[in-house]
Design a protein around this motif. Structure first.
Motif, PDB file in Angstrom:
ATOM      1  N   ASP A 104      -7.278   0.158   0.871  1.00  0.00           N
ATOM      2  CA  ASP A 104      -6.356  -0.942   0.599  1.00  0.00           C
ATOM      3  C   ASP A 104      -7.025  -2.108  -0.117  1.00  0.00           C
ATOM      4  O   ASP A 104      -6.483  -3.203  -0.178  1.00  0.00           O
ATOM      5  CB  ASP A 104      -5.758  -1.449   1.910  1.00  0.00           C
ATOM      6  CG  ASP A 104      -4.994  -0.358   2.632  1.00  0.00           C
ATOM      7  OD1 ASP A 104      -3.937   0.043   2.139  1.00  0.00           O
ATOM      8  OD2 ASP A 104      -5.479   0.118   3.681  1.00  0.00           O
ATOM      9  N   ASP A 140      -0.287  -6.216  -1.067  1.00  0.00           N
ATOM     10  CA  ASP A 140      -1.731  -6.008  -0.989  1.00  0.00           C
ATOM     11  C   ASP A 140      -2.425  -6.646  -2.189  1.00  0.00           C
ATOM     12  O   ASP A 140      -1.834  -6.812  -3.257  1.00  0.00           O
ATOM     13  CB  ASP A 140      -2.057  -4.511  -0.975  1.00  0.00           C
ATOM     14  CG  ASP A 140      -1.539  -3.803   0.264  1.00  0.00           C
ATOM     15  OD1 ASP A 140      -0.993  -4.466   1.152  1.00  0.00           O
ATOM     16  OD2 ASP A 140      -1.677  -2.562   0.325  1.00  0.00           O
ATOM     17  N   SER A 147       0.828  -1.197   0.000  1.00  0.00           N
ATOM     18  CA  SER A 147       0.000   0.000   0.000  1.00  0.00           C
ATOM     19  C   SER A 147       0.863   1.248   0.000  1.00  0.00           C
ATOM     20  O   SER A 147       1.913   1.300   0.633  1.00  0.00           O
ATOM     21  CB  SER A 147      -0.890  -0.010   1.243  1.00  0.00           C
ATOM     22  OG  SER A 147      -1.531   1.213   1.384  1.00  0.00           O
ATOM     23  N   TYR A 177      -5.246  -5.170   2.615  1.00  0.00           N
ATOM     24  CA  TYR A 177      -3.917  -4.822   3.129  1.00  0.00           C
ATOM     25  C   TYR A 177      -3.160  -6.080   3.553  1.00  0.00           C
ATOM     26  O   TYR A 177      -3.731  -6.977   4.167  1.00  0.00           O
ATOM     27  CB  TYR A 177      -4.091  -3.882   4.316  1.00  0.00           C
ATOM     28  CG  TYR A 177      -2.830  -3.273   4.867  1.00  0.00           C
ATOM     29  CD1 TYR A 177      -2.062  -2.391   4.107  1.00  0.00           C
ATOM     30  CD2 TYR A 177      -2.423  -3.548   6.179  1.00  0.00           C
ATOM     31  CE1 TYR A 177      -0.925  -1.805   4.631  1.00  0.00           C
ATOM     32  CE2 TYR A 177      -1.277  -2.964   6.717  1.00  0.00           C
ATOM     33  CZ  TYR A 177      -0.531  -2.098   5.944  1.00  0.00           C
ATOM     34  OH  TYR A 177       0.589  -1.519   6.463  1.00  0.00           O
ATOM     35  N   ASN A 178      -1.853  -6.127   3.241  1.00  0.00           N
ATOM     36  CA  ASN A 178      -1.106  -7.360   3.483  1.00  0.00           C
ATOM     37  C   ASN A 178       0.320  -7.105   3.945  1.00  0.00           C
ATOM     38  O   ASN A 178       1.208  -7.933   3.772  1.00  0.00           O
ATOM     39  CB  ASN A 178      -1.083  -8.200   2.188  1.00  0.00           C
ATOM     40  CG  ASN A 178      -0.671  -9.638   2.419  1.00  0.00           C
ATOM     41  OD1 ASN A 178      -0.950 -10.216   3.464  1.00  0.00           O
ATOM     42  ND2 ASN A 178      -0.003 -10.225   1.448  1.00  0.00           N
ATOM     43  N   HIS A 207      -8.453  -5.513   5.852  1.00  0.00           N
ATOM     44  CA  HIS A 207      -8.518  -6.712   5.021  1.00  0.00           C
ATOM     45  C   HIS A 207      -9.775  -7.496   5.376  1.00  0.00           C
ATOM     46  O   HIS A 207     -10.407  -7.260   6.409  1.00  0.00           O
ATOM     47  CB  HIS A 207      -7.268  -7.579   5.169  1.00  0.00           C
ATOM     48  CG  HIS A 207      -7.197  -8.382   6.441  1.00  0.00           C
ATOM     49  ND1 HIS A 207      -7.030  -7.805   7.684  1.00  0.00           N
ATOM     50  CD2 HIS A 207      -7.265  -9.731   6.662  1.00  0.00           C
ATOM     51  CE1 HIS A 207      -6.984  -8.751   8.607  1.00  0.00           C
ATOM     52  NE2 HIS A 207      -7.144  -9.931   8.013  1.00  0.00           N
TER      53      HIS A 207
END
Length: 517
Positions: free
Chosen positions: A447, A507, A2, A494-495, A480
């Motif tokens: 995200d 992401d 992101s 989001y990751n 997420h």
């Protein structure tokens, strides 16, 4: 990855994010209101160690900044929400279990979401678990055929009496991590602040793939991670165990010491039907009784005259308790088809048409007496009543789903979801639901947490790409979301800390497969 983090702040935040608030937004950090022109100037208190405080000023970031750090996030979800979880449940007779809230037509919600009552006669909870909501027992039948038993699950569900793909029977999302139960084993992945991944020692800052919580054994009935601020709880053989952050006594073992491994909640060793986690508190329900522990500064324990409790205290609410759902600094319960809430009410999340905090339960107005599912996010609440979805509370990013950004102090109809809703889950600033086997999400989306292949905030439900059918359970965290589907476990959004579980830290704006699940 992101682009919402400036390089300086990203670097400063890698070791440890603390918490600080310059506004009354409960865990949010900022000199400007979170809803103003995508807040370009933002102050974070970043702990580079547990003893050193560094103030980083973000300037000129290209997207809306995160409102609080992942190790002190407030709520998520999911969640599970927000969330709540339960097993066993209350009423009727018949099958085995369902989870994460209730379901209609055989689907249950997840991660900080719902209660386990069934509508439409297809699914139920009962001998086992449910997360993100609590349950009705053995099998319930409301306006339809008896539900006939499904496998135990938390935060998720199985269809037609069988477990989900690959043995996964439930899933629940926290602010920056996710957990699932797989054939009675709890597995978690993502950010490991305060040891929330449940390992005996904090050997890693995060895991991008699921890791088993071996200390819980192989008989986990339910998990609650949806709204916790660095802590989680599990229902194991009718008792409750919690782990992670404990500075307010939210682990319930009579101390304020953090624990990387699960610890037994004092006095809750058997007979518990459901458990849920809030930001800094936790609750569980037994037969016609609710008990809570942790912080009580906003009245979220439902007990007057105390600042908090490190062991469970009884809430003054009894009767046919069907579910509990915990948000950031508030709590809700489903009692005889009616919604009762207590604690922080700054955004109208208690649903009683006011913004006055309550330290004892008050009844939500306008939700009727036929609610089957409840779910709580950071500061917004949702309920399924006879297949129709109602939401209320904080709505600055459209999490209520009524097409506006106006906070709602009493339940309102979610646009387009007046019938056929099978499950619901509340994240921090977004929500998701299942309708006729399809996943839909709405609210904050910087995200891709809505899964519609965009980063556009949506004020009403939009379809999750690729999940138009076969969705069994759904859960929402901070940025997420995840779902159990006929094609396996999927996550999106989001990751940065591996919370999507796909062995990357990239992401994803659309659902990605969780490794091994």
């Amino acid at each position: 990855m992101s682009n919402k983090h400036c390089i300086l702040c990203e670097a400063l935040s890698l070791v440890y994010w603390g918490s600080f608030s310059l506004t009354p937004n409960h865990g949010m950090i900022g000199l400007t209101n979170r809803n103003s022109a995508m807040a370009r100037t933002f102050v974070k208190i970043t702990l580079l160690s547990f003893a050193t405080v560094v103030v980083a000023i973000q300037t000129g970031c290209s997207a809306k900044v995160r409102d609080y750090p992942p190790d002190n996030p407030g709520v998520g979800g999911g969640n599970a929400t927000g969330g709540t979880l339960s097993t066993g449940g209350k009423s009727s007779t018949g099958g085995t279990t369902a989870s994460a809230g209730a379901s209609t037509d055989g689907v249950v919600s997840t991660g900080g979401s719902s209660s386990g009552i069934t509508t439409g006669g297809t699914f139920s909870t009962g001998g086992s678990s449910s997360t993100g909501g609590s349950s009705v027992s053995p099998s319930t039948n409301i306006g339809g055929a008896t539900t006939g038993g499904a496998t135990q699950s938390t935060g998720g569900t199985s269809l037609g009496g069988t477990s989900a793909i690959g043995g996964v029977v439930a899933i629940a999302a926290h602010v920056e991590f996710t957990c699932a139960t797989v054939s009675g084993v709890a597995k978690c992945w993502g950010f490991n602040a305060s040891g929330v991944l449940g390992q005996s020692a904090q050997e890693t800052s995060y895991s991008a793939v699921p890791v088993a919580i071996s200390a819980l054994g192989t008989s986990v009935q339910a998990l609650s991670v949806g709204a916790g601020s660095g802590h989680a709880c599990a229902l194991v053989a009718g008792g409750v165990e919690c782990w992670g952050r404990n500075d307010y006594g939210q682990l319930g073992n009579g101390t304020t010491a953090d624990s990387y491994a699960p610890v037994q909640v004092t006095g809750l060793t058997s007979g518990v039907l459901g458990v849920a986690t809030g930001e800094l508190h936790s609750c569980a329900f037994l037969n016609e009784e609710i008990k809570c522990w942790g912080d009580n500064t906003s009245g979220q324990l439902g007990v007057s005259g105390i600042q908090g409790a490190t062991t469970p205290v009884a809430v003054g609410l009894s009767g046919n308790i069907q579910a509990i759902a915990l948000g950031g600094l508030y709590s809700c319960a489903l009692v005889g088809g009616s919604v009762w809430c207590w604690g922080d009410n700054s955004n109208g999340q208690l649903g009683n048409n006011s913004t006055t905090n309550r330290d004892v339960p008050v009844q939500a107005v306008g939700a009727g007496l036929n609610v089957q599912v409840i779910t709580a996010g950071r500061a917004h609440t949702c309920a399924i009543a006879n297949g129709s979805l109602l939401c209320w509370g904080q709505n600055a990013d459209g999490a209520v789903g009524d097409g506006t950004t106006t906070d709602r102090w009493a339940p309102v109809q979610v646009q387009g979801l007046s019938s056929g809703v099978q499950a619901v889950t509340n994240g921090t600033f977004h929500s998701c639901a299942i309708i006729n086997g399809a996943a839909l999400c709405w609210g904050w989306n910087p995200d891709g947490e809505l899964g519609d292949n965009s980063t556009i905030t949506r004020l009403s439900p939009v379809p999750v790409q690729g999940l138009g059918t076969g969705v069994q359970a759904i859960t929402a965290g901070y940025s997420h979301s995840c779902a159990l589907t006929n094609a396996g476990t999927k996550c999106w959004g989001y990751n940065h800390y591996g919370e999507l579980g796909n062995d990357t830290t990239t992401d994803s704006l659309i659902p990605a497969s969780v490794q091994g699940l």
